[in-house]
Write a protein that holds these residues in place. Structure first.
Motif, PDB file in Angstrom:
ATOM      1  N   ASN A 643      30.861  62.903  81.667  1.00  0.00           N
ATOM      2  CA  ASN A 643      29.671  63.148  82.215  1.00  0.00           C
ATOM      3  C   ASN A 643      28.422  63.472  81.020  1.00  0.00           C
ATOM      4  O   ASN A 643      27.378  62.929  81.209  1.00  0.00           O
ATOM      5  N   ASN A 647      25.518  61.205  80.106  1.00  0.00           N
ATOM      6  CA  ASN A 647      24.018  61.770  80.272  1.00  0.00           C
ATOM      7  C   ASN A 647      23.346  61.303  78.917  1.00  0.00           C
ATOM      8  O   ASN A 647      22.420  61.004  79.073  1.00  0.00           O
ATOM      9  N   LYS A 650      22.444  57.744  78.901  1.00  0.00           N
ATOM     10  CA  LYS A 650      21.464  57.518  79.887  1.00  0.00           C
ATOM     11  C   LYS A 650      20.020  58.065  79.615  1.00  0.00           C
ATOM     12  O   LYS A 650      19.001  57.608  79.700  1.00  0.00           O
ATOM     13  N   ASP A 698      22.228  63.886  71.277  1.00  0.00           N
ATOM     14  CA  ASP A 698      21.625  62.702  71.480  1.00  0.00           C
ATOM     15  C   ASP A 698      20.088  63.029  70.942  1.00  0.00           C
ATOM     16  O   ASP A 698      19.813  63.962  70.586  1.00  0.00           O
ATOM     17  N   GLY A 702      14.927  65.001  75.488  1.00  0.00           N
ATOM     18  CA  GLY A 702      14.906  66.565  75.432  1.00  0.00           C
ATOM     19  C   GLY A 702      14.579  66.934  76.754  1.00  0.00           C
ATOM     20  O   GLY A 702      13.947  66.233  77.594  1.00  0.00           O
ATOM     21  N   ILE A 703      14.765  68.221  77.006  1.00  0.00           N
ATOM     22  CA  ILE A 703      14.478  68.907  78.346  1.00  0.00           C
ATOM     23  C   ILE A 703      13.359  69.941  78.195  1.00  0.00           C
ATOM     24  O   ILE A 703      13.687  70.889  77.203  1.00  0.00           O
ATOM     25  N   TYR A 716      20.107  69.531  90.890  1.00  0.00           N
ATOM     26  CA  TYR A 716      18.986  69.643  90.183  1.00  0.00           C
ATOM     27  C   TYR A 716      19.142  68.392  89.410  1.00  0.00           C
ATOM     28  O   TYR A 716      19.650  68.207  88.282  1.00  0.00           O
ATOM     29  N   ARG A 717      17.770  67.990  89.376  1.00  0.00           N
ATOM     30  CA  ARG A 717      17.564  66.726  88.305  1.00  0.00           C
ATOM     31  C   ARG A 717      16.123  66.756  87.783  1.00  0.00           C
ATOM     32  O   ARG A 717      15.003  66.837  88.346  1.00  0.00           O
ATOM     33  N   GLU A 724      19.031  56.850  87.966  1.00  0.00           N
ATOM     34  CA  GLU A 724      19.941  57.036  89.246  1.00  0.00           C
ATOM     35  C   GLU A 724      20.965  58.045  89.024  1.00  0.00           C
ATOM     36  O   GLU A 724      21.212  58.444  87.789  1.00  0.00           O
ATOM     37  N   GLY A 725      21.341  59.104  90.002  1.00  0.00           N
ATOM     38  CA  GLY A 725      22.119  60.062  89.966  1.00  0.00           C
ATOM     39  C   GLY A 725      22.175  61.091  90.987  1.00  0.00           C
ATOM     40  O   GLY A 725      20.907  60.922  91.783  1.00  0.00           O
ATOM     41  N   GLY A 727      22.408  64.357  90.305  1.00  0.00           N
ATOM     42  CA  GLY A 727      22.256  65.813  89.859  1.00  0.00           C
ATOM     43  C   GLY A 727      23.283  66.589  90.142  1.00  0.00           C
ATOM     44  O   GLY A 727      23.273  67.985  90.559  1.00  0.00           O
ATOM     45  N   LEU A 728      24.517  66.025  90.077  1.00  0.00           N
ATOM     46  CA  LEU A 728      25.683  67.138  90.346  1.00  0.00           C
ATOM     47  C   LEU A 728      26.641  67.127  89.049  1.00  0.00           C
ATOM     48  O   LEU A 728      27.611  68.018  88.901  1.00  0.00           O
ATOM     49  N   GLY A 729      26.409  66.255  88.169  1.00  0.00           N
ATOM     50  CA  GLY A 729      27.353  66.170  86.967  1.00  0.00           C
ATOM     51  C   GLY A 729      27.315  67.431  86.109  1.00  0.00           C
ATOM     52  O   GLY A 729      28.315  67.733  85.895  1.00  0.00           O
ATOM     53  N   LEU A 730      26.243  67.793  85.872  1.00  0.00           N
ATOM     54  CA  LEU A 730      26.235  69.002  85.114  1.00  0.00           C
ATOM     55  C   LEU A 730      26.784  70.444  85.882  1.00  0.00           C
ATOM     56  O   LEU A 730      27.453  71.273  85.503  1.00  0.00           O
ATOM     57  N   TYR A 731      26.510  70.190  87.340  1.00  0.00           N
ATOM     58  CA  TYR A 731      26.945  71.381  88.324  1.00  0.00           C
ATOM     59  C   TYR A 731      28.467  71.488  88.153  1.00  0.00           C
ATOM     60  O   TYR A 731      29.027  72.434  87.639  1.00  0.00           O
ATOM     61  N   SER A 754      18.902  66.521  72.702  1.00  0.00           N
ATOM     62  CA  SER A 754      19.683  67.652  73.213  1.00  0.00           C
ATOM     63  C   SER A 754      20.958  67.837  72.960  1.00  0.00           C
ATOM     64  O   SER A 754      21.543  66.773  72.430  1.00  0.00           O
TER      65      SER A 754
END
Ligand code: ADP
Length: 766
Positions: A643, A647, A650, A698, A702-703, A716-717, A724-725, A727-731, A754
């Motif tokens: 994941n 990311n 991605k 990467d 950034g966020i 959360y995205r 596409e996604g 918002g569950l990967g990081l959770y 990030s």
């Protein structure tokens, strides 16, 4: 002095004290009638009793003349402070007409001028016997006083005796008392000149009178000082009891005008932004002037210099300054006093009166009063401004649909908007309520229904410096039913950075929570139902792809179509798997198979798997050692790494580098205890026990900082739905890492890239 010794012309016999005095010629028979000591003593006791200098100066000569039969009239000359010259302040017993008296009052004698001036200059008593007119005796008169003295001498008898006694106090001479025998007989006795002893007695009396005058003047000064203090008191009272600016300026104007002998006054306020003056309060001004004075520019105003330079002025009123209306109303002078707050002019106090206003109003001594009033005006304005800001803020805060609550540094409530009151089922804000009472008071529980420790209260978290979003707790509502509240909070910092309070914003998400739960259930069911058919589709797609690849002359279109089919089905399967993992987590059914795992080869495998999807990205593994053994569930750690690397690919542009670093770091014991929360960056690498640290970096966009804390929330995205996604990967990554005793957090700089970090417990050496 016997009459035969006096010539018929300008015969003067100037006696300095007793010098040259012919004691032998004295007629002892008249001794009692000349200077009755007892009478002078009575005058002395009067002198010491009178504390009003004006009364003393007005009555001194009269008292002396009445006490001494040997004199019938006299004048009192007092030295003026500014000019050092003598001015006649009172007269008694002399047959002067009004005009002569006024002229005499106006004239000033220089030291040495006239008889009084001579006694003043020599500082010795002077006794002159005049037989041919006072005018000649007063020969040392300056030209501009000649006319007055001629007029004066003509009203006096041609024969008289004049005694001038200097008023000596300490080392200075404050004036001269001039006594005259007008040549009249005393009873049946003819006039007899004064004797040397008498002169001495008179000089002693003069010293006493001088001391009494000085004393009275000092007393008057003290009184005026006290009056000034009283005035300050009165102004301070007016200032401190004023409820608003209007009240303040009106009471100050009333108090100041009541204290000063002026006929009219105005308190004018400055609006520095507009460079205009407005009339705040006024008394006794003509209505036309008041109407014209309501609002006017500083430029060209009668008090322009006062506003510009902050200095008081005292001057006659003049038409050129637009003061005609005041002149017509019978006013003649004005004083303008700047009202200063810390050196800045906030207004002007205008005082108007007749021509003797300058004698009464001492602008310099009024300056502290101006400062006092200026400060008070500035303070009240500041207070009113802050109140108005507060009202605006309240309006804004109350119009917010979410509950807003503010507490001070001690955690006591200082503000709650209407929505907060409704959400908390409150009629009034329980100000001053300590944090420790809140859990019970509001029935606050965590999402499992357990009591919330005080330090986990939303306000307590914000007070400790945390910024958080969507922190969910249960709250007991008015009906007794639990509501789910979502809190966001932040500390309120002073300019210096110290935390001086905290603010939390919250809303009732009970319905949303129910919907989310329903959605989760639906997705779990859907995922469950979709998994088997999708798995079958992927197997067949992979099978077909492999066959096509193995075929001698493969059709490139078929090959590409089958590759896409396989990739997309894999992607869908991953999403379905994620959804199933979420529902397993919620149901507490996600078991782990913990074992010793070497992360280095695992990381390389993950990168190899990702390469086909990465296309132009450069994927790099950097390991501190060839082996890094950790305790974990390899399946779940694969998921986490897949994941994070996925990311990184991605969310970063092609042809940039994605790096996977593996190492060991020291960690703080506090972090072990606090596992489950991403540590603040500053807390990250500190001493005590060791753990494995994995970092995926990467060079992407950034966020934004304010979104970083929410990345690990379910669904959360950041940055919307451009990619596409679900918002569950990081959770899920976070849940898996926490469950395996590690921690996960992000460090990201917008525009630079990030790095996602996670830690895992090191495995014991084999
Ligand atoms: P998904 O990728 O399916 O949206 P994730 O939970 O993996 O869900 O990520 C949540 C959000 O975090 C993403 O939508 C994205 O906005 C952001 N994010 C995750 N990783 C990165 C990254 N490496 N760079 C920038 N943003 C990222």
């Amino acid at each position: 002095m016997a009459s035969h010794e006096v010539t018929n012309s300008v015969q003067q016999s100037i006696e300095m004290g007793a010098e040259g005095f012919q004691a032998d010629n004295l007629d002892r028979a008249h001794q009692d009638a000349t200077l009755p000591l007892t009478s002078l003593l009575k005058v002395s006791s009067y002198l010491v009793a009178v504390l009003d200098p004006d009364e003393l100066l007005a009555n001194l000569v009269a008292r002396v003349v009445d006490a001494l039969p040997a004199v019938q009239g006299g004048l009192l000359w007092i030295r003026e402070q500014r000019s050092g010259k003598l001015r006649m302040v009172s007269m008694y017993g002399l047959p002067l007409d009004q005009a002569t008296l006024i002229d005499l009052q106006r004239c000033q004698l220089s030291p040495g001028e006239g008889l009084a001036g001579q006694a003043f200059q020599s500082n010795e008593a002077l006794c002159v016997e005049i037989r041919a007119g006072y005018r000649d005796a007063a020969e040392r008169i300056s030209p501009h006083n000649q006319a007055i003295f001629q007029q004066f001498s003509e009203t006096l008898p041609r024969t008289l005796t004049d005694v001038c006694i200097p008023l000596r106090v300490h080392n200075e001479t404050s004036g001269v008392i001039e006594l005259m025998n007008l040549g009249q007989p005393i009873g049946d006795l003819p006039w007899h000149p004064l004797r040397p002893d008498d002169i001495q007695v008179l000089q002693t009396f003069g010293n006493l009178a001088a001391a009494a005058i000085k004393n009275a003047q000092l007393h008057a000064q003290t009184q005026s000082h006290r009056r000034r203090l009283d005035a300050f008191d009165a102004v301070v009272t007016a200032i401190s009891t004023a409820t608003d600016l209007d009240d303040l300026i009106h009471s100050v104007t009333d108090v100041v005008l009541g204290l000063l002998p002026v006929s009219a006054g105005a308190l004018i306020l400055l609006d520095p932004a507009q460079a205009r003056l407005t009339l705040g309060a006024h008394r006794g001004l003509p209505p036309d002037y008041v109407a014209a004075l309501q609002s006017f520019p500083v430029t060209g105003a009668a008090c322009e210099e006062v506003v510009r330079y902050g200095q008081p002025t005292l001057r006659p009123l003049i038409e050129e300054r637009g003061e005609t209306m005041l002149l017509e109303a019978g006013l003649a002078s004005c004083a303008y006093l700047p009202l200063l707050a810390g050196g800045t002019v906030v207004g002007v106090l205008g005082l108007y009166g007749d021509s003797d206003l300058p004698d009464w109003v001492d602008v310099a001594t009024l300056m502290p009063l101006g400062n006092q009033v200026g400060f008070a005006i500035a303070n009240v304005k500041l207070y009113e401004d802050s109140q108005s800001e507060r009202r605006k803020l309240n309006t804004v805060i109350n119009s917010i649909a979410e509950g807003v609550v503010l507490c001070d540094s001690q955690g006591r409530l200082v503000l709650a908007n209407e929505a907060a009151m409704a959400l908390l089922s409150l009629d009034s804000v329980p100000f001053q309520q300590p944090l420790s009472e809140m859990p019970d008071f509001y029935g606050i529980r965590d999402m499992d229904g357990q009591p919330l420790p005080v330090e986990r209260l939303p306000l307590a978290r914000a007070l400790s410096g945390e910024v958080f979003h969507d922190y969910r707790v249960l709250l007991r509502g008015a009906s007794g039913a639990n509501s789910v509240m979502s809190f966001s909070g932040a500390p309120a910092r002073a300019d210096a950075g110290d935390i001086e309070g905290a603010v939390v914003v919250f809303r009732d998400i009970t319905n949303r929570e129910k919907l989310e739960r329903a959605k989760d259930e639906f997705l779990a069911i859907a995922a469950h139902e979709l998994r088997s058919p999708l798995a079958a589709v992927r197997s067949y797609a992979d099978l077909l792809l492999r066959r096509e690849q193995q075929r001698g002359e493969a059709d490139p279109n078929d090959l590409r179509g089958l590759t896409i089919l396989s990739q997309q089905v894999t992607h869908m399967l991953r999403m379905v798997d994620n959804l199933l993992d979420v529902s397993r987590l919620d149901a507490g059914q996600l078991g782990l198979q913990i074992q010793r795992v070497n992360l280095v080869p695992l990381a390389s495998q993950i990168l190899d798997q990702q390469r086909p999807a990465a296309l132009t990205h450069e994927l790099v593994v950097r390991a501190e050692q060839p082996e890094l053994w950790v305790e974990c569930d390899p399946l779940r750690i694969r998921q986490v790494l897949t994941n994070l690397v996925g990311n990184a690919i991605k969310y970063s542009p092609p042809e940039t580098e994605v790096t996977l670093c593996l190492g060991v770091r020291e960690m703080q014991p506090s972090e072990v205890a606090a596992a489950g929360e991403p540590p603040a960056r500053s807390e990250a690498p500190q001493a005590s026990s060791r753990e494995a640290l994995v970092a995926v970096s990467d060079a992407g966009a950034g966020i934004p900082h304010d979104q970083q804390a929410r990345l690990f929330q379910r669904y959360y995205r950041a940055g919307g739905r451009r990619t596409e996604g679900l918002g569950l990967g990081l959770y899920l990554s976070r849940q898996f890492v926490l469950m395996q005793g590690g921690n996960i957090w992000v460090d990201s700089v917008e525009g630079k890239g990030s790095t996602f970090y996670f830690t895992l417990p090191l495995a014991e050496p084999a």
